[in-house]
Design a protein around this motif. Structure first.
Motif, PDB file in Angstrom:
ATOM      1  N   VAL A 213       0.837  -1.210   0.000  1.00  0.00           N
ATOM      2  CA  VAL A 213       0.000   0.000   0.000  1.00  0.00           C
ATOM      3  C   VAL A 213       0.868   1.255   0.000  1.00  0.00           C
ATOM      4  CG1 VAL A 213      -1.725   1.327   1.301  1.00  0.00           C
ATOM      5  CG2 VAL A 213      -1.963  -1.149   1.093  1.00  0.00           C
ATOM      6  N   ASP A 214       1.974   1.232   0.745  1.00  0.00           N
ATOM      7  CA  ASP A 214       2.919   2.363   0.720  1.00  0.00           C
ATOM      8  C   ASP A 214       3.397   2.620  -0.709  1.00  0.00           C
ATOM      9  OD1 ASP A 214       2.847   2.713   3.477  1.00  0.00           O
ATOM     10  OD2 ASP A 214       4.577   1.404   3.831  1.00  0.00           O
ATOM     11  N   ASN A 215       3.731   1.549  -1.417  1.00  0.00           N
ATOM     12  CA  ASN A 215       4.247   1.692  -2.777  1.00  0.00           C
ATOM     13  C   ASN A 215       3.175   2.168  -3.748  1.00  0.00           C
ATOM     14  OD1 ASN A 215       6.775   0.924  -1.910  1.00  0.00           O
ATOM     15  ND2 ASN A 215       6.567  -1.202  -2.552  1.00  0.00           N
ATOM     16  N   ILE A 216       1.931   1.719  -3.538  1.00  0.00           N
ATOM     17  CA  ILE A 216       0.821   2.225  -4.370  1.00  0.00           C
ATOM     18  C   ILE A 216       0.650   3.722  -4.122  1.00  0.00           C
ATOM     19  CG2 ILE A 216      -1.688   2.147  -4.740  1.00  0.00           C
ATOM     20  CD1 ILE A 216      -1.536  -0.887  -4.175  1.00  0.00           C
ATOM     21  N   ARG A 217       0.760   4.123  -2.847  1.00  0.00           N
ATOM     22  CA  ARG A 217       0.653   5.550  -2.501  1.00  0.00           C
ATOM     23  C   ARG A 217       1.780   6.347  -3.147  1.00  0.00           C
ATOM     24  NH1 ARG A 217       1.128   4.992   2.530  1.00  0.00           N
ATOM     25  NH2 ARG A 217      -1.101   4.714   2.960  1.00  0.00           N
ATOM     26  N   THR A 218       2.999   5.817  -3.103  1.00  0.00           N
ATOM     27  CA  THR A 218       4.150   6.502  -3.689  1.00  0.00           C
ATOM     28  C   THR A 218       3.968   6.720  -5.187  1.00  0.00           C
ATOM     29  OG1 THR A 218       5.671   5.591  -2.050  1.00  0.00           O
ATOM     30  CG2 THR A 218       6.649   6.313  -4.126  1.00  0.00           C
ATOM     31  N   VAL A 219       3.441   5.714  -5.873  1.00  0.00           N
ATOM     32  CA  VAL A 219       3.326   5.773  -7.334  1.00  0.00           C
ATOM     33  C   VAL A 219       2.067   6.500  -7.785  1.00  0.00           C
ATOM     34  CG1 VAL A 219       3.113   4.397  -9.443  1.00  0.00           C
ATOM     35  CG2 VAL A 219       4.694   3.677  -7.640  1.00  0.00           C
ATOM     36  N   PHE A 220       0.923   6.181  -7.146  1.00  0.00           N
ATOM     37  CA  PHE A 220      -0.357   6.685  -7.646  1.00  0.00           C
ATOM     38  C   PHE A 220      -1.015   7.741  -6.762  1.00  0.00           C
ATOM     39  CE2 PHE A 220       0.059   2.527  -9.739  1.00  0.00           C
ATOM     40  CZ  PHE A 220      -0.135   2.912 -11.059  1.00  0.00           C
ATOM     41  N   GLY A 221      -0.454   7.977  -5.561  1.00  0.00           N
ATOM     42  CA  GLY A 221      -0.956   9.063  -4.729  1.00  0.00           C
ATOM     43  C   GLY A 221      -1.962   8.620  -3.683  1.00  0.00           C
ATOM     44  N   ASN A 222      -2.276   9.558  -2.778  1.00  0.00           N
ATOM     45  CA  ASN A 222      -3.194   9.298  -1.664  1.00  0.00           C
ATOM     46  C   ASN A 222      -4.614   9.021  -2.122  1.00  0.00           C
ATOM     47  OD1 ASN A 222      -1.483   9.493   0.603  1.00  0.00           O
ATOM     48  ND2 ASN A 222      -1.430  11.708   0.381  1.00  0.00           N
ATOM     49  N   ALA A 223      -5.028   9.688  -3.207  1.00  0.00           N
ATOM     50  CA  ALA A 223      -6.420   9.546  -3.665  1.00  0.00           C
ATOM     51  C   ALA A 223      -6.757   8.079  -3.932  1.00  0.00           C
ATOM     52  CB  ALA A 223      -6.640  10.384  -4.924  1.00  0.00           C
ATOM     53  N   VAL A 224      -5.804   7.338  -4.476  1.00  0.00           N
ATOM     54  CA  VAL A 224      -6.008   5.911  -4.735  1.00  0.00           C
ATOM     55  C   VAL A 224      -5.814   5.097  -3.454  1.00  0.00           C
ATOM     56  CG1 VAL A 224      -5.118   3.875  -5.946  1.00  0.00           C
ATOM     57  CG2 VAL A 224      -5.325   6.031  -7.167  1.00  0.00           C
ATOM     58  N   SER A 225      -4.711   5.342  -2.750  1.00  0.00           N
ATOM     59  CA  SER A 225      -4.334   4.466  -1.627  1.00  0.00           C
ATOM     60  C   SER A 225      -5.346   4.488  -0.483  1.00  0.00           C
ATOM     61  CB  SER A 225      -2.944   4.846  -1.099  1.00  0.00           C
ATOM     62  OG  SER A 225      -2.949   6.129  -0.523  1.00  0.00           O
ATOM     63  N   ARG A 226      -6.024   5.610  -0.272  1.00  0.00           N
ATOM     64  CA  ARG A 226      -6.969   5.655   0.851  1.00  0.00           C
ATOM     65  C   ARG A 226      -8.324   5.006   0.526  1.00  0.00           C
ATOM     66  NH1 ARG A 226      -6.662  11.654   0.336  1.00  0.00           N
ATOM     67  NH2 ARG A 226      -8.229  12.256  -1.192  1.00  0.00           N
ATOM     68  N   GLU A 227      -8.523   4.620  -0.720  1.00  0.00           N
ATOM     69  CA  GLU A 227      -9.794   3.986  -1.105  1.00  0.00           C
ATOM     70  C   GLU A 227      -9.609   2.519  -1.490  1.00  0.00           C
ATOM     71  OE1 GLU A 227     -12.365   5.625  -0.547  1.00  0.00           O
ATOM     72  OE2 GLU A 227     -11.836   7.742  -0.686  1.00  0.00           O
ATOM     73  N   LEU A 228      -8.533   1.895  -1.011  1.00  0.00           N
ATOM     74  CA  LEU A 228      -8.236   0.509  -1.400  1.00  0.00           C
ATOM     75  C   LEU A 228      -8.971  -0.511  -0.531  1.00  0.00           C
ATOM     76  CD1 LEU A 228      -4.363   0.736  -1.973  1.00  0.00           C
ATOM     77  CD2 LEU A 228      -6.133   0.573  -3.734  1.00  0.00           C
TER      78      LEU A 228
END
Length: 379
Positions: A213-228
């Motif tokens: 999830v950290d890596n998804i946040r790094t690449v795609f941003g908070n908007a994506v990572s907080r809705e996973l």
């Protein structure tokens, strides 16, 4: 006058190798994918990529893996030389990325390749240059850390049609960043970085202690990572496991982002993508799409990895049944998250509508907030 039969001639070996190289290495990002997979096969925990002019001028990849033995450096860029396969039957249980011994060979037929490498028990590193699959001179001893650095210069210098067909340097660079990013997300526990030569800031940098999830946040941003939503299922009869993260019904984007790994290999599956998007169509606004990262583990004997030269397609047994099982699981997860969110919204509306009643009974706004937080944890 009747046509005369053409003379059939055996193609020159150099021509054959360049044609084959063009099938395996289609663009800079493709070359980097192949080399990243070699780094992963070498058990690297750090992979650093530096590129110049979208990889057309320079691709440099450095890892801290097991390195290449000096004795193997002579043939490392020859076609069909590999440490990962011995017999054809081994393909049915292949667990490494590479197996054909074509990647480095193909690159060396369409670029200038330099390899610097050191094994754990080596007294020093060795450096060698290659052209058309052959060692140009004996490896020279040099200073270096454990692992391997491969420099690829002037990609497609001798295949002008392929070079002209490539996109702009900025677009090729974006494709490189995409490939590195996807492998970084899938391989938490390994640090990745990619940057342009001469730049101090990396386009993407992930840490070895970061989570998926950290890596998804790094690449795609908070908007994506907080809705996973975390997903995962398995089926013993179908001999597969699936895990990953998908966005919930709160999130949508104009274009679907689908990261699919089958047995740790980055691949594509239009059938699986279509099946999952059909599920999301009931939840998302029209013409919007989800973010999906899925990792499937399928019994190696059920997967044919030798379908396409670039290995970006695979065929596997029980494909329809596995896709249906994944589709059903994601639908159940979406349904659960959607109903929880609707229920929580109803609770918040109830709290808002009864605010005066709560105040009348001596409750402050802070108490209402805490009640909301408590309920959110329960849901």
């Amino acid at each position: 006058m009747p046509p005369t039969a053409g003379v059939i001639r055996r193609l020159d070996e150099t021509v054959v190798n360049r044609i084959a190289a063009g099938e395996v290495i289609q663009r800079p990002a493709n070359a980097i994918k192949e080399m990243i997979e070699n780094c992963l096969d070498a058990k690297s925990t750090s992979i650093q990529v530096i590129v110049k002019e979208g990889g057309m001028k320079l691709i440099q990849i450095q890892d801290n893996g097991c390195g290449i033995r000096k004795e193997d450096m002579e043939i490392v860029c020859e076609r069909f030389t590999t440490s990962k396969l011995q017999s054809f039957e081994d393909l049915s249980s292949i667990s490494t990325y590479g197996f054909r011994g074509e990647a480095l060979a193909s690159i060396s037929h369409v670029a200038h390749v330099t390899i610097t490498t050191k094994t754990a028990d080596g007294k020093c590193a060795y450096r060698a240059t290659y052209a058309d699959g052959k060692l140009k001179a004996p490896p020279k001893p040099c200073a270096g850390n454990q692992g391997t650095q491969i420099s690829v210069e002037d990609l497609f210098y001798n295949v002008s049609t392929r070079r002209k067909a490539l996109k702009s340097a900025s677009e090729e660079h974006a494709r490189i960043v995409e490939v590195v990013s996807r492998y970084a997300i899938h391989n938490s526990g390994i640090s990745f970085s990619v940057k342009k030569q001469g730049e101090t800031m990396a386009d993407v940098r992930t840490l070895s202690n970061a989570t998926t999830v950290d890596n998804i946040r790094t690449v795609f941003g908070n908007a994506v990572s907080r809705e996973l939503i975390e997903v995962g299922c398995e089926d013993v009869k179908l001999a597969f496991k699936m895990k990953g993260y998908v966005t919930n019904a709160n999130y949508s984007m104009k274009k679907c982002i689908f990261l699919l790994f089958i047995n740790a290999r980055l691949v594509e599956s239009s059938a699986l993508k279509k099946a999952i998007e059909t599920v999301y169509a009931a939840y998302l606004p029209k013409n919007t799409h989800p973010f999906l990262y899925l990792s499937l583990e399928i019994a190696p004997q059920n997967v044919d990895v030798n379908v396409h030269p670039t290995k970006h397609e695979v065929h596997f047994l029980h494909e329809e049944s596995i896709i249906e099982r994944v589709q059903q699981h994601i639908e159940s997860k979406l349904l659960g998250s959607n109903s929880s969110r609707m229920y929580f919204t109803q609770v918040l509306m109830w709290l808002h509508n009864t605010k005066e009643f709560l105040h009348y009974n001596g409750l402050e706004v802070g108490h209402i907030y805490l009640m909301g937080r408590y309920l959110s944890r329960l849901l």
